[in-house]
Design a protein around this motif. Structure first.
Motif, PDB file in Angstrom:
ATOM      1  N   PRO A   5       0.811  -1.228   0.000  1.00 19.07           N
ATOM      2  CA  PRO A   5       0.000   0.000   0.000  1.00 19.07           C
ATOM      3  C   PRO A   5       0.841   1.274   0.000  1.00 19.07           C
ATOM      4  N   SER A   6       2.044   1.203   0.574  1.00 21.59           N
ATOM      5  CA  SER A   6       2.899   2.387   0.645  1.00 21.59           C
ATOM      6  C   SER A   6       3.636   2.665  -0.665  1.00 21.59           C
ATOM      7  N   LYS A   7       3.598   1.703  -1.602  1.00 18.62           N
ATOM      8  CA  LYS A   7       4.312   1.869  -2.869  1.00 18.62           C
ATOM      9  C   LYS A   7       3.431   2.615  -3.863  1.00 18.62           C
ATOM     10  N   PRO A   8       3.907   3.742  -4.412  1.00 15.03           N
ATOM     11  CA  PRO A   8       3.086   4.501  -5.354  1.00 15.03           C
ATOM     12  C   PRO A   8       2.955   3.783  -6.687  1.00 15.03           C
ATOM     13  N   LEU A   9       1.826   3.993  -7.355  1.00 17.03           N
ATOM     14  CA  LEU A   9       1.607   3.470  -8.686  1.00 17.03           C
ATOM     15  C   LEU A   9       1.820   4.597  -9.686  1.00 17.03           C
ATOM     16  N   SER A  10       2.033   4.257 -10.944  1.00 17.19           N
ATOM     17  CA  SER A  10       2.233   5.293 -11.945  1.00 17.19           C
ATOM     18  C   SER A  10       1.016   5.384 -12.863  1.00 17.19           C
ATOM     19  N   ILE A  11       0.949   6.458 -13.632  1.00 22.29           N
ATOM     20  CA  ILE A  11      -0.187   6.712 -14.513  1.00 22.29           C
ATOM     21  C   ILE A  11       0.291   6.770 -15.956  1.00 22.29           C
ATOM     22  N   LEU A  12      -0.351   5.998 -16.827  1.00 19.44           N
ATOM     23  CA  LEU A  12      -0.094   6.068 -18.261  1.00 19.44           C
ATOM     24  C   LEU A  12      -1.029   7.116 -18.842  1.00 19.44           C
ATOM     25  N   CYS A  13      -0.471   8.155 -19.422  1.00 18.10           N
ATOM     26  CA  CYS A  13      -1.252   9.293 -19.906  1.00 18.10           C
ATOM     27  C   CYS A  13      -1.291   9.346 -21.431  1.00 18.10           C
ATOM     28  N   ARG A  14      -2.318  10.022 -21.948  1.00 21.51           N
ATOM     29  CA  ARG A  14      -2.453  10.218 -23.389  1.00 21.51           C
ATOM     30  C   ARG A  14      -1.635  11.409 -23.870  1.00 21.51           C
ATOM     31  N   SER A  15      -1.576  12.445 -23.037  1.00 26.21           N
ATOM     32  CA  SER A  15      -0.971  13.704 -23.464  1.00 26.21           C
ATOM     33  C   SER A  15      -0.540  14.515 -22.256  1.00 26.21           C
ATOM     34  N   LEU A  16       0.058  15.674 -22.530  1.00 26.69           N
ATOM     35  CA  LEU A  16       0.457  16.591 -21.468  1.00 26.69           C
ATOM     36  C   LEU A  16      -0.766  17.133 -20.727  1.00 26.69           C
ATOM     37  N   HIS A  17      -1.907  17.173 -21.408  1.00 27.29           N
ATOM     38  CA  HIS A  17      -3.138  17.625 -20.748  1.00 27.29           C
ATOM     39  C   HIS A  17      -3.488  16.711 -19.575  1.00 27.29           C
ATOM     40  N   ASP A  18      -3.318  15.395 -19.757  1.00 27.06           N
ATOM     41  CA  ASP A  18      -3.577  14.450 -18.657  1.00 27.06           C
ATOM     42  C   ASP A  18      -2.627  14.706 -17.490  1.00 27.06           C
ATOM     43  N   ILE A  19      -1.362  14.977 -17.810  1.00 21.97           N
ATOM     44  CA  ILE A  19      -0.378  15.240 -16.761  1.00 21.97           C
ATOM     45  C   ILE A  19      -0.768  16.496 -15.982  1.00 21.97           C
TER      46      ILE A  19
ATOM     47  N   ILE B 112       4.004   9.065 -20.673  1.00 22.03           N
ATOM     48  CA  ILE B 112       3.311   9.111 -21.962  1.00 22.03           C
ATOM     49  C   ILE B 112       4.068   8.140 -22.865  1.00 22.03           C
ATOM     50  N   PRO B 113       3.647   6.879 -22.926  1.00 22.99           N
ATOM     51  CA  PRO B 113       4.394   5.862 -23.687  1.00 22.99           C
ATOM     52  C   PRO B 113       4.366   6.131 -25.189  1.00 22.99           C
ATOM     53  N   ASN B 114       5.486   5.906 -25.825  1.00 25.15           N
ATOM     54  CA  ASN B 114       5.585   6.025 -27.281  1.00 25.15           C
ATOM     55  C   ASN B 114       5.382   4.643 -27.899  1.00 25.15           C
ATOM     56  N   ASP B 115       4.180   4.116 -27.707  1.00 23.30           N
ATOM     57  CA  ASP B 115       3.835   2.775 -28.193  1.00 23.30           C
ATOM     58  C   ASP B 115       2.457   2.845 -28.834  1.00 23.30           C
ATOM     59  N   ALA B 116       2.341   2.379 -30.076  1.00 21.69           N
ATOM     60  CA  ALA B 116       1.099   2.517 -30.834  1.00 21.69           C
ATOM     61  C   ALA B 116      -0.057   1.758 -30.198  1.00 21.69           C
ATOM     62  N   VAL B 117       0.198   0.549 -29.709  1.00 23.85           N
ATOM     63  CA  VAL B 117      -0.869  -0.257 -29.110  1.00 23.85           C
ATOM     64  C   VAL B 117      -1.340   0.374 -27.806  1.00 23.85           C
ATOM     65  N   CYS B 118      -0.403   0.770 -26.961  1.00 18.25           N
ATOM     66  CA  CYS B 118      -0.756   1.391 -25.683  1.00 18.25           C
ATOM     67  C   CYS B 118      -1.521   2.693 -25.906  1.00 18.25           C
ATOM     68  N   GLN B 119      -1.054   3.516 -26.838  1.00 16.51           N
ATOM     69  CA  GLN B 119      -1.738   4.776 -27.109  1.00 16.51           C
ATOM     70  C   GLN B 119      -3.140   4.549 -27.682  1.00 16.51           C
ATOM     71  N   ALA B 120      -3.307   3.499 -28.485  1.00 18.18           N
ATOM     72  CA  ALA B 120      -4.633   3.192 -29.035  1.00 18.18           C
ATOM     73  C   ALA B 120      -5.615   2.849 -27.912  1.00 18.18           C
ATOM     74  N   ILE B 121      -5.144   2.085 -26.932  1.00 15.28           N
ATOM     75  CA  ILE B 121      -5.999   1.733 -25.789  1.00 15.28           C
ATOM     76  C   ILE B 121      -6.347   2.983 -24.985  1.00 15.28           C
ATOM     77  N   LEU B 122      -5.363   3.843 -24.744  1.00 10.06           N
ATOM     78  CA  LEU B 122      -5.600   5.066 -23.984  1.00 10.06           C
ATOM     79  C   LEU B 122      -6.595   5.980 -24.703  1.00 10.06           C
ATOM     80  N   GLN B 123      -6.449   6.086 -26.019  1.00  8.16           N
ATOM     81  CA  GLN B 123      -7.364   6.935 -26.787  1.00  8.16           C
ATOM     82  C   GLN B 123      -8.781   6.382 -26.764  1.00  8.16           C
ATOM     83  N   LYS B 124      -8.915   5.058 -26.881  1.00 12.13           N
ATOM     84  CA  LYS B 124     -10.246   4.449 -26.845  1.00 12.13           C
ATOM     85  C   LYS B 124     -10.860   4.536 -25.446  1.00 12.13           C
ATOM     86  N   MET B 125     -10.020   4.480 -24.418  1.00 11.64           N
ATOM     87  CA  MET B 125     -10.506   4.648 -23.047  1.00 11.64           C
ATOM     88  C   MET B 125     -10.929   6.096 -22.794  1.00 11.64           C
TER      89      MET B 125
END
Length: 320
Positions: free
Chosen positions: A140-154, A218-231
């Motif tokens: 519980p004390s370990k932070p998780l990270s966030i995969l973002c679509r863009s700088l707007h999400d950050i 903000i991953p530079n991966d086409a599959v990951c970005q496609a999932i983020l955009q659809k989400m």
């Protein structure tokens, strides 16, 4: 062409796609025989040739009380694992729609990034975040990270990058934009939009005791970005490691074999990755400091953290 496998408690099914001029049709064929489970760890024995993508494959998947119980009619195999083979270029991103539907229902699964594979879930689903921590056994004390679509999400989920304030904080926002998307995880001060389950409230060290942080990517991966955009929303993520060894897992088939019984709902196969995580940069101090060197090279505006710092491990999120 790659396919989508729906793995139930006893038998796996393959969703085979046929491409037409303007539409895609699907046909579900029951597996006619039982095959061996997913491959295990890499050994010195020459691997068996990979079966054809159009070949019907059957496998046994252990039921788990941790796994999401699907409410959608098409996912009738309660306790099953969905396995999707996706083109790394993102050319067949339409195959990811069932994955996005599961994520919105509270599923926990694995997706590729530009570094390692990541276990992900919906940022807004508190129950999914709890399941992700149980599956990965993240404290519980370990932070998780966030995969973002863009700088707007950050900007939404953090207080943003330092832009210069005349008090010693350099304006490096423009420099950061040149390395995103890319293999970096930036530690920033979390905003109120981030669920409390995703941040840590500082260490006992006075230097960090009054801060709460979150890692963003903000991953530079086409599959990951496609999932983020659809989400249309960011995803909570943590890296994938062996359950007993502190080593990265890079083969999606092995990941499915290992974490499927732990309660994983789906795996998106984007090919085998190289065991090299992102570079983690702490942006909460006067100057950006690298606290984990990874795939992203050290840039001129970054400094290296003191190797003897006792707070380094506490600051590093479970980043890919």
């Amino acid at each position: 062409m790659a396919g989508t496998k729906l793995c139930g408690g006893d038998t796996a099914f393959l969703l085979r796609s046929h491409s037409h001029s303007h539409s895609h049709s699907y046909s579900l064929e029951a597996a006619t025989r039982r095959a061996a489970p997913f491959r295990g760890r890499v050994s010195s024995v020459s691997p068996k040739p990979k079966p054809s993508r159009f070949r019907i494959v059957a496998m046994t998947v252990k039921r788990s009380p941790k796994r999401l119980k699907y409410s959608a009619p098409r996912f009738t195999k309660e306790g099953g694992l969905m396995y999707v083979e996706a083109d790394p270029s993102g050319a067949d991103s339409w195959k990811l729609e069932p994955v996005v539907e599961l994520l919105k229902e509270g599923a926990v699964g694995v997706v590729p990034t530009d570094t390692l594979y990541a276990i992900v879930c919906d940022l807004k689903s508190h129950s999914a975040i709890e399941r992700l921590r149980r599956i990965k056994n993240v404290e519980p004390s370990k932070p998780l990270s966030i995969l973002c679509r863009s700088l707007h999400d950050i900007d939404t989920y953090t207080t943003g990058f330092p832009r210069g304030d005349g008090q010693g904080h350099a304006n490096i926002f423009r420099a950061v934009k040149h390395c995103l998307p890319g293999p970096y995880t930036f530690i920033l001060t979390a905003s109120k939009e981030v669920p409390k389950k995703c941040v840590r409230y500082g260490t006992t060290t006075a230097k960090y005791s009054l801060r709460k942080h979150v890692g963003v990517r903000i991953p530079n991966d086409a599959v990951c970005q496609a999932i983020l955009q659809k989400m249309d929303a960011p995803l909570i993520s943590t890296s994938v490691k062996w359950l007993k060894d502190n080593e990265w897992m890079v083969d999606p088939v092995v990941i499915a074999d290992t974490y499927g019984p732990e309660g994983l709902d789906f795996v998106v196969d984007g090919g085998v990755r190289v065991a090299e995580p992102s570079t983690v940069v702490d942006m909460t101090g006067t100057y950006p400091k690298i606290i984990r060197q990874g795939k992203g090279p050290k840039l001129y505006w970054m400094e290296e953290e003191d190797a003897n710092s006792t707070a380094i491990e506490d600051l590093i999120p479970s980043a890919t």
